[in-house]
Design an enzyme around this catalytic site. Structure first.
Site, mmCIF file in Angstrom:
data_model
loop_
_atom_site.group_PDB
_atom_site.id
_atom_site.type_symbol
_atom_site.label_atom_id
_atom_site.label_comp_id
_atom_site.label_asym_id
_atom_site.label_seq_id
_atom_site.Cartn_x
_atom_site.Cartn_y
_atom_site.Cartn_z
ATOM 1 N N CYS A 183 -4.153 7.343 -13.609
ATOM 2 C CA CYS A 183 -4.606 6.307 -12.654
ATOM 3 C C CYS A 183 -5.979 5.743 -13.005
ATOM 4 O O CYS A 183 -6.413 4.749 -12.424
ATOM 5 C CB CYS A 183 -4.654 6.880 -11.242
ATOM 6 S SG CYS A 183 -3.223 7.856 -10.817
ATOM 7 N N HIS A 200 -0.913 0.904 -5.399
ATOM 8 C CA HIS A 200 -1.551 1.571 -6.551
ATOM 9 C C HIS A 200 -0.651 1.521 -7.780
ATOM 10 O O HIS A 200 0.032 2.489 -8.106
ATOM 11 C CB HIS A 200 -1.871 3.013 -6.135
ATOM 12 C CG HIS A 200 -2.538 3.844 -7.177
ATOM 13 N ND1 HIS A 200 -3.277 3.317 -8.225
ATOM 14 C CD2 HIS A 200 -2.602 5.198 -7.327
ATOM 15 C CE1 HIS A 200 -3.733 4.304 -8.975
ATOM 16 N NE2 HIS A 200 -3.341 5.451 -8.458
HETATM 17 C C1 LIG Z 1 3.937 8.438 0.649
HETATM 18 C C2 LIG Z 1 5.220 8.356 -0.168
HETATM 19 C C3 LIG Z 1 5.632 9.752 -0.647
HETATM 20 C C4 LIG Z 1 6.316 7.725 0.666
HETATM 21 O O1 LIG Z 1 7.469 7.658 -0.109
HETATM 22 P P1 LIG Z 1 8.924 7.570 0.572
HETATM 23 O O2 LIG Z 1 8.963 8.490 1.740
HETATM 24 O O3 LIG Z 1 9.926 7.778 -0.514
HETATM 25 O O4 LIG Z 1 8.968 6.118 1.122
HETATM 26 P P2 LIG Z 1 9.632 4.838 0.438
HETATM 27 O O5 LIG Z 1 8.937 4.498 -0.840
HETATM 28 O O6 LIG Z 1 11.112 5.047 0.383
HETATM 29 O O7 LIG Z 1 9.296 3.708 1.493
HETATM 30 C C5 LIG Z 1 9.822 3.769 2.817
HETATM 31 C C6 LIG Z 1 9.049 2.791 3.675
HETATM 32 O O8 LIG Z 1 7.708 3.257 3.847
HETATM 33 C C7 LIG Z 1 6.792 2.280 3.362
HETATM 34 N N1 LIG Z 1 5.739 2.996 2.652
HETATM 35 C C8 LIG Z 1 5.906 3.806 1.586
HETATM 36 N N2 LIG Z 1 4.723 4.312 1.224
HETATM 37 C C9 LIG Z 1 3.822 3.799 2.070
HETATM 38 C C10 LIG Z 1 2.437 3.943 2.191
HETATM 39 N N3 LIG Z 1 1.778 4.734 1.349
HETATM 40 N N4 LIG Z 1 1.791 3.258 3.178
HETATM 41 C C11 LIG Z 1 2.496 2.485 4.030
HETATM 42 N N5 LIG Z 1 3.815 2.320 3.967
HETATM 43 C C12 LIG Z 1 4.458 2.958 2.992
HETATM 44 C C13 LIG Z 1 7.565 1.404 2.430
HETATM 45 O O9 LIG Z 1 7.020 0.083 2.348
HETATM 46 C C14 LIG Z 1 8.916 1.400 3.070
HETATM 47 O O10 LIG Z 1 8.907 0.481 4.150
HETATM 48 P P3 LIG Z 1 10.140 -0.527 4.363
HETATM 49 O O11 LIG Z 1 11.315 0.370 4.574
HETATM 50 O O12 LIG Z 1 9.706 -1.319 5.549
HETATM 51 O O13 LIG Z 1 10.195 -1.286 3.085
HETATM 52 C C15 LIG Z 1 4.978 7.437 -1.428
HETATM 53 O O14 LIG Z 1 4.474 6.193 -0.995
HETATM 54 C C16 LIG Z 1 4.014 8.066 -2.394
HETATM 55 O O15 LIG Z 1 4.432 8.840 -3.250
HETATM 56 N N6 LIG Z 1 2.712 7.728 -2.310
HETATM 57 C C17 LIG Z 1 1.672 8.329 -3.135
HETATM 58 C C18 LIG Z 1 1.617 7.715 -4.518
HETATM 59 C C19 LIG Z 1 0.707 8.501 -5.407
HETATM 60 O O16 LIG Z 1 0.621 9.722 -5.351
HETATM 61 N N7 LIG Z 1 0.000 7.812 -6.304
HETATM 62 C C20 LIG Z 1 -0.953 8.421 -7.191
HETATM 63 C C21 LIG Z 1 -2.165 8.815 -6.450
HETATM 64 S S1 LIG Z 1 -3.558 9.143 -7.475
#
Ligand SMILES: CC(C)(COP(=O)(O)OP(=O)(O)OC[C@H]1O[C@@H](n2cnc3c(N)ncnc32)[C@H](O)[C@@H]1OP(=O)(O)O)[C@@H](O)C(=O)NCCC(=O)NCCS
Length: 388
Positions: free
Chosen positions: A84, A333
């Protein structure tokens, strides 16, 4: 005499959950914006550094493809990767080239297209950025790792879930004004607390989301910079550090040692202190990460990050405005593009151009700005200091 290095051009594509275009087109959007208004043609760029985490693309060695599409061949091009933190590592390489007199004008292009994978698949790929023998196979991936930092911070300093949520509330206020952000809706502390648990105490709205996007930063030597633009912004400090990949071997679990070390080097090189920073972009991949960044960068003492956000000191108008573009929490991100996007925001702030996006996000009279960009869970950190 040491050569000064300037940022002359900054660009970013829209960040989105799914861009519907190819990686070359995504990078072109960022490159086009960075070149806009410059007295510079692609053929005058001496080298390009492409920054991206490779596990999301079918395309092997994408630097070749991107350099071809942007008209940057036959000049050297190569890929730089620190997960990242990739694009600020790329900026560091460009900085060194120019400072050493090896190159005069270098383009740093960061990108990631994550929409071809589900969030679960992406997490599995990200987990490979941790120890794949002893940690990630047991579910210790990004949200879980940052959740452990959050728990340790709560236990040691009494930081609360409300204080974590306040970070998202602030960043969503600015994200709502950023036309290139994924999430443009303001959310409240209550919305964050009510959202579903991902890795306790972190909830959905405590997390950033995967995204597609690209960024481009063009750097130049002082002599060239003055011919290319009337508004150079000087890169005056660059610090970088790493920590053990294995979390079990870390000595500090309430902050990121690599960020503390990178900040020390950047402040020293720039000859400034934390109190001299007028505006900052920090790596808020999770709300706890922003609170630890306040402390690791010296904006407050260890343990006082929760209080700093609670008092509203990191809003524009506060003691140290942080993430006035919405941060990773609102923008999304796209791993390889993120650091470049942070640099772009600081350059806009120092040029006094952030007010064009919205008057309420411009930090009036900002002279010195800082970027803090982290790769993995505190595995790599880069801190960059810019001056008008
Ligand atoms: C938090 C997380 C696990 C959620 O994943 P998930 O449960 O599989 O959710 P999905 O990607 O299927 O998305 C489902 C819904 O939640 C929303 N959503 C997903 N992540 C979100 C977030 N971080 N903030 C707000 N909304 C979010 C999506 O837009 C989607 O909405 P929609 O149905 O209206 O389109 C995922 O966003 C994630 O892995 N985030 C961290 C990424 C990361 O670690 N990056 C590196 C960091 S250094």
């Amino acid at each position: 005499m040491e050569r000064k290095v300037a940022v002359v051009g900054v660009g970013q594509s829209a960040f989105s959950r799914s861009c519907g275009i190819s990686i070359r087109e995504l990078c072109f959007e960022a490159f086009k914006e960075a070149m806009d208004g410059l007295n510079l043609s692609p053929k005058e760029i001496d080298a390009s550094i492409v920054c991206s985490a490779p596990e999301y693309d079918k395309q092997r060695t994408p630097s070749g493809l991107i350099a071809e599409y942007l008209g940057l061949t036959p000049k050297p091009t190569f890929l730089v990767e620190t997960i990242c933190a990739s694009s600020t590592t790329g900026v560091g390489v460009a900085f060194s080239f120019i400072k050493a007199g090896i190159k005069d004008v270098v383009a740093v292009i960061g990108f990631q297209k994550m929409s071809e994978l589900t969030s679960a698949e992406a997490q599995e790929r990200m987990g490979r950025g941790g120890d794949i023998m002893w940690e990630s196979p047991f579910g210790i991936m990004m949200p879980a790792q940052y959740a452990m930092y959050a728990r340790a911070h709560m236990k040691q300093y009494g930081t609360t879930e409300e204080q974590l949520a306040k970070v998202r509330e602030k960043n969503s206020k600015y994200g709502a004004l950023n036309p290139k952000a994924v999430f443009r809706k303001e959310v409240t502390v209550e919305d964050v607390l009510k959202s579903r648990v991902i890795a306790s105490p972190l909830k959905l709205l405590d997390c950033c989301a995967n995204a597609d996007g690209a960024s481009c930063i063009i750097l130049a030597s002082e002599e060239k910079a003055k011919k290319i633009t009337d508004t150079p912004v000087w890169l005056v400090g660059w610090g970088s550090a790493s920590d053990t990949m294995t979390l079990a071997n870390r000595t500090l679990l309430t902050g990121l040692t690599c960020a503390i070390e990178a900040a020390k080097d950047a402040y020293k090189m720039a000859g400034v202190e934390p109190k001299d920073i007028d505006v900052a972009e920090v790596h808020d991949c999770f709300t706890i990460a922003e609170i630890m960044a306040y402390e690791n960068l010296g904006f407050c003492k260890p343990g006082e990050g929760g209080k700093l956000i609670e008092e509203g000191q990191t809003y524009v108008g506060g003691k140290i405005p942080v993430n006035a573009d919405g941060g990773l929490l609102s923008k999304g991100h796209p791993i390889g593009a993120t650091g470049g996007s942070q640099v772009r925001t600081i350059v806009h702030q120092l040029r006094g151009e952030a007010h064009k996006i919205h008057p309420s996000i411009q930090v009036q009279g900002a002279e010195t700005g800082l970027v803090h960009n982290v790769g993995g869970v505190g595995l790599y950190a880069n801190v960059l200091i810019f001056r008008r």
